[in-house]
Write a protein that holds these residues in place. Structure first.
Motif, short mmCIF file in Angstrom:
data_model
loop_
_atom_site.label_atom_id
_atom_site.label_comp_id
_atom_site.label_asym_id
_atom_site.label_seq_id
_atom_site.Cartn_x
_atom_site.Cartn_y
_atom_site.Cartn_z
N PRO A 33 -4.62 7.49 -0.37
CA PRO A 33 -3.96 6.43 0.39
C PRO A 33 -4.49 5.04 0.03
N ASN A 34 -3.78 4.03 0.50
CA ASN A 34 -4.20 2.62 0.40
C ASN A 34 -4.30 2.11 -1.03
N ARG A 35 -3.43 2.59 -1.90
CA ARG A 35 -3.37 2.08 -3.28
C ARG A 35 -2.35 0.95 -3.32
N ARG A 36 -2.69 -0.15 -3.97
CA ARG A 36 -1.77 -1.29 -4.10
C ARG A 36 -0.77 -0.97 -5.20
N ALA A 37 0.46 -0.67 -4.80
CA ALA A 37 1.50 -0.23 -5.74
C ALA A 37 1.84 -1.29 -6.77
N LEU A 87 0.82 -1.21 0.00
CA LEU A 87 0.00 0.00 0.00
C LEU A 87 0.86 1.26 0.00
N ALA A 88 0.46 2.21 -0.82
CA ALA A 88 1.17 3.49 -0.92
C ALA A 88 0.14 4.60 -1.10
N THR A 89 0.56 5.81 -0.83
CA THR A 89 -0.27 6.97 -1.13
C THR A 89 0.18 7.50 -2.48
#
Length: 124
Positions: free
Chosen positions: A96-100, A89-91
């Motif tokens: 926020p909470n995006r799967r990179a 997870l990254a912003t």
């Protein structure tokens, strides 16, 4: 002359030499690529290529962790690479909470380290 063990060719090797099967050799690391663009990670500019996920861009820059856990602030990065584990997870661009590992990198993406649950700066 014995065949070159890297190319199978008996002729001179070097830049532009064909690889086995007539394929073009892989691009050298750091060489400019068509369509390359830039993203930022915590204010640091990183090169990216079309089709790379955000995780791939970070990995290629030597960045292995881009979030911390809610309990204990332990570093995390990509684990499974297919979107099942949620360790990556990254912003990205303030979200926020995006799967990179699943998000394709786009020109001028702003990626930031995600701390805890990633909602610290959001109104609830």
């Amino acid at each position: 002359m014995a065949p070159d063990r890297n190319t199978g060719s008996t002729g001179p090797t070097g830049q532009g030499a064909a690889a086995p099967g007539g394929r073009t050799p892989a691009r050298l690391v750091g060489a400019p690529a068509d369509g390359a663009f830039e993203v930022t990670f915590d204010g640091r500019t990183l090169p990216a290529l079309p089709g790379q996920s955000v995780a791939a861009v970070l990995w290629s820059a030597g960045i292995l962790a881009w979030r911390t856990t809610r309990g204990g602030d332990r570093p995390r990065g990509a684990f499974c690479g297919i979107g099942q584990c949620y360790d990556c997870l990254a912003t990205i661009n303030g979200e926020p909470n995006r799967r990179a590992c699943l998000v394709p990198a786009q020109p001028d993406d702003a990626i930031t380290t995600q701390e805890g649950n990633g909602r610290a700066g959001l109104a609830v």
